[in-house]
Design a protein around this motif. Structure first.
Motif, PDB file in Angstrom:
ATOM      1  N   VAL A 116       0.757  -1.058   0.199  1.00  0.00           N
ATOM      2  CA  VAL A 116      -0.249   0.314  -0.100  1.00  0.00           C
ATOM      3  C   VAL A 116       0.827   1.383  -0.035  1.00  0.00           C
ATOM      4  N   GLY A 117       0.397   2.336  -0.903  1.00  0.00           N
ATOM      5  CA  GLY A 117       1.187   3.567  -0.777  1.00  0.00           C
ATOM      6  C   GLY A 117       0.610   4.292   0.406  1.00  0.00           C
ATOM      7  N   LEU A 118       1.683   5.076   1.241  1.00  0.00           N
ATOM      8  CA  LEU A 118       1.367   5.842   2.312  1.00  0.00           C
ATOM      9  C   LEU A 118       1.557   7.229   1.770  1.00  0.00           C
ATOM     10  N   GLY A 119       0.733   7.997   1.800  1.00  0.00           N
ATOM     11  CA  GLY A 119       0.996   9.536   1.483  1.00  0.00           C
ATOM     12  C   GLY A 119       1.582  10.157   2.659  1.00  0.00           C
ATOM     13  N   THR A 120       1.672   9.768   4.061  1.00  0.00           N
ATOM     14  CA  THR A 120       2.240  10.630   5.028  1.00  0.00           C
ATOM     15  C   THR A 120       3.013   9.641   5.779  1.00  0.00           C
ATOM     16  N   ALA A 121       3.908  10.124   6.540  1.00  0.00           N
ATOM     17  CA  ALA A 121       4.740   9.329   7.786  1.00  0.00           C
ATOM     18  C   ALA A 121       3.977   9.225   8.790  1.00  0.00           C
ATOM     19  N   GLY A 122       3.902   8.091   9.406  1.00  0.00           N
ATOM     20  CA  GLY A 122       3.272   7.767  10.685  1.00  0.00           C
ATOM     21  C   GLY A 122       3.512   6.359  11.301  1.00  0.00           C
ATOM     22  N   THR A 123       2.748   5.746  12.044  1.00  0.00           N
ATOM     23  CA  THR A 123       2.997   4.568  12.749  1.00  0.00           C
ATOM     24  C   THR A 123       1.615   3.775  11.994  1.00  0.00           C
ATOM     25  N   TYR A 124       2.046   2.766  11.440  1.00  0.00           N
ATOM     26  CA  TYR A 124       1.020   1.850  10.707  1.00  0.00           C
ATOM     27  C   TYR A 124       1.190   0.673  11.642  1.00  0.00           C
ATOM     28  N   ARG A 125      -0.095  -0.090  11.488  1.00  0.00           N
ATOM     29  CA  ARG A 125      -0.105  -1.347  12.107  1.00  0.00           C
ATOM     30  C   ARG A 125      -0.232  -2.424  11.124  1.00  0.00           C
ATOM     31  N   VAL A 126       0.224  -3.689  11.524  1.00  0.00           N
ATOM     32  CA  VAL A 126      -0.239  -4.905  10.616  1.00  0.00           C
ATOM     33  C   VAL A 126      -1.022  -5.973  11.816  1.00  0.00           C
ATOM     34  N   LEU A 127      -2.120  -6.438  11.358  1.00  0.00           N
ATOM     35  CA  LEU A 127      -2.895  -7.341  12.263  1.00  0.00           C
ATOM     36  C   LEU A 127      -2.982  -8.539  11.554  1.00  0.00           C
ATOM     37  N   VAL A 128      -2.781  -9.676  12.483  1.00  0.00           N
ATOM     38  CA  VAL A 128      -2.880 -10.958  12.019  1.00  0.00           C
ATOM     39  C   VAL A 128      -3.945 -11.747  12.736  1.00  0.00           C
ATOM     40  N   ARG A 129      -4.729 -12.187  12.098  1.00  0.00           N
ATOM     41  CA  ARG A 129      -5.975 -13.027  12.791  1.00  0.00           C
ATOM     42  C   ARG A 129      -6.177 -14.182  12.116  1.00  0.00           C
ATOM     43  N   SER A 130      -7.153 -15.084  12.568  1.00  0.00           N
ATOM     44  CA  SER A 130      -7.563 -16.221  11.852  1.00  0.00           C
ATOM     45  C   SER A 130      -8.648 -15.878  10.921  1.00  0.00           C
ATOM     46  N   GLU A 131      -8.286 -16.633   9.693  1.00  0.00           N
ATOM     47  CA  GLU A 131      -9.354 -16.475   8.702  1.00  0.00           C
ATOM     48  C   GLU A 131     -10.834 -16.626   9.053  1.00  0.00           C
ATOM     49  N   SER A 132     -10.862 -17.871  10.048  1.00  0.00           N
ATOM     50  CA  SER A 132     -12.147 -18.546  10.471  1.00  0.00           C
ATOM     51  C   SER A 132     -12.418 -18.042  11.678  1.00  0.00           C
ATOM     52  N   SER A 133     -13.782 -17.801  11.986  1.00  0.00           N
ATOM     53  CA  SER A 133     -14.111 -17.334  13.125  1.00  0.00           C
ATOM     54  C   SER A 133     -14.470 -18.701  13.846  1.00  0.00           C
ATOM     55  N   TYR A 134     -14.134 -19.945  13.442  1.00  0.00           N
ATOM     56  CA  TYR A 134     -14.423 -21.519  14.065  1.00  0.00           C
ATOM     57  C   TYR A 134     -13.272 -22.354  14.533  1.00  0.00           C
ATOM     58  N   TYR A 135     -12.262 -22.037  13.399  1.00  0.00           N
ATOM     59  CA  TYR A 135     -10.993 -22.802  13.562  1.00  0.00           C
ATOM     60  C   TYR A 135      -9.728 -22.014  13.614  1.00  0.00           C
ATOM     61  N   ARG A 136      -8.637 -22.244  14.375  1.00  0.00           N
ATOM     62  CA  ARG A 136      -7.706 -21.692  14.694  1.00  0.00           C
ATOM     63  C   ARG A 136      -6.402 -22.189  13.701  1.00  0.00           C
ATOM     64  N   PRO A 137      -5.714 -21.371  13.195  1.00  0.00           N
ATOM     65  CA  PRO A 137      -4.702 -21.898  12.078  1.00  0.00           C
ATOM     66  C   PRO A 137      -3.787 -22.696  12.863  1.00  0.00           C
ATOM     67  N   SER A 138      -3.233 -23.902  12.103  1.00  0.00           N
ATOM     68  CA  SER A 138      -2.220 -24.641  12.824  1.00  0.00           C
ATOM     69  C   SER A 138      -1.128 -24.095  12.451  1.00  0.00           C
ATOM     70  N   GLY A 139       0.270 -24.277  13.243  1.00  0.00           N
ATOM     71  CA  GLY A 139       1.536 -24.036  12.819  1.00  0.00           C
ATOM     72  C   GLY A 139       1.743 -22.717  13.098  1.00  0.00           C
ATOM     73  N   THR A 140       2.898 -22.206  12.551  1.00  0.00           N
ATOM     74  CA  THR A 140       3.372 -20.608  12.819  1.00  0.00           C
ATOM     75  C   THR A 140       3.411 -19.961  11.356  1.00  0.00           C
TER      76      THR A 140
END
Length: 176
Positions: free
Chosen positions: A114-138
């Motif tokens: 993604v192109g960022l128009g300004t300086a700043g603090t941006y976040r990366v969020l990682v979560r499960s694709e499913s609301s029922y199953y937790r992903p295995s592994g790392t």
């Protein structure tokens, strides 16, 4: 035991090892609400402990530029990981999914820029694709920032103010 009904058979062997000092290259818990600070190009290995676990990472930029997140998992699975790039207000700027098509052992990965128009603090969020199953592994995640005027990518935010482009310019973008 994995099951609440059956006892695991056989024995197991476990070794716990502690290395002092500031951890590098691994997810540091808790990072569900307070983001773990990372640097551009740092490779992070993490996992989700439950289906509702969310991992947040923060990367600070000193100028406009392009932020790219590359993501892989060590296990091919039907329901894997979702990862997002968020602005300081928590708005989703870009997102992608990593499940059966981004497995490290096969040399596969998913990335989003993604192109960022300004300086700043941006976040990366990682979560499960499913609301029922937790992903295995790392998972292994690398966020890389390249400073300078973004070219060839969608610059966020552009929901209400149009991004200026030139005739014939190729733009890569996504709807988050």
């Amino acid at each position: 035991s994995e099951s609440s009904y059956y006892r695991a058979s056989g024995t197991y062997t476990m070794v716990a090892t502690f290395a002092g000092g500031a951890p590098t290259g691994v997810e540091i818990e808790p990072n569900d609400t307070t983001a773990q600070v990372i640097t551009s190009g740092e490779s992070i290995v993490g996992s989700l402990s439950t289906v509702s676990d969310e991992d947040y990472y923060a990367i600070t930029t000193n100028s406009a530029g392009t932020l790219t997140v590359n993501f892989q998992t060590d296990v091919s699975q039907r329901y894997g990981y979702q990862f997002f790039i968020l602005d300081e207000a928590g708005n989703i700027l870009a997102s992608e999914t990593c499940d059966s098509d981004c497995v490290t052992s096969r040399g596969e990965s998913q990335s989003v820029s993604v192109g960022l128009g300004t300086a700043g603090t941006y976040r990366v969020l990682v979560r499960s694709e499913s609301s029922y199953y937790r992903p295995s592994g790392t998972y292994t995640m690398v966020a890389t920032f390249a400073g300078g005027a973004p070219t060839g990518v969608e610059i966020e935010p552009n929901d209400t103010t149009a991004q200026v482009i030139t005739s014939g310019e190729s733009i890569v973008g996504s709807l988050s």
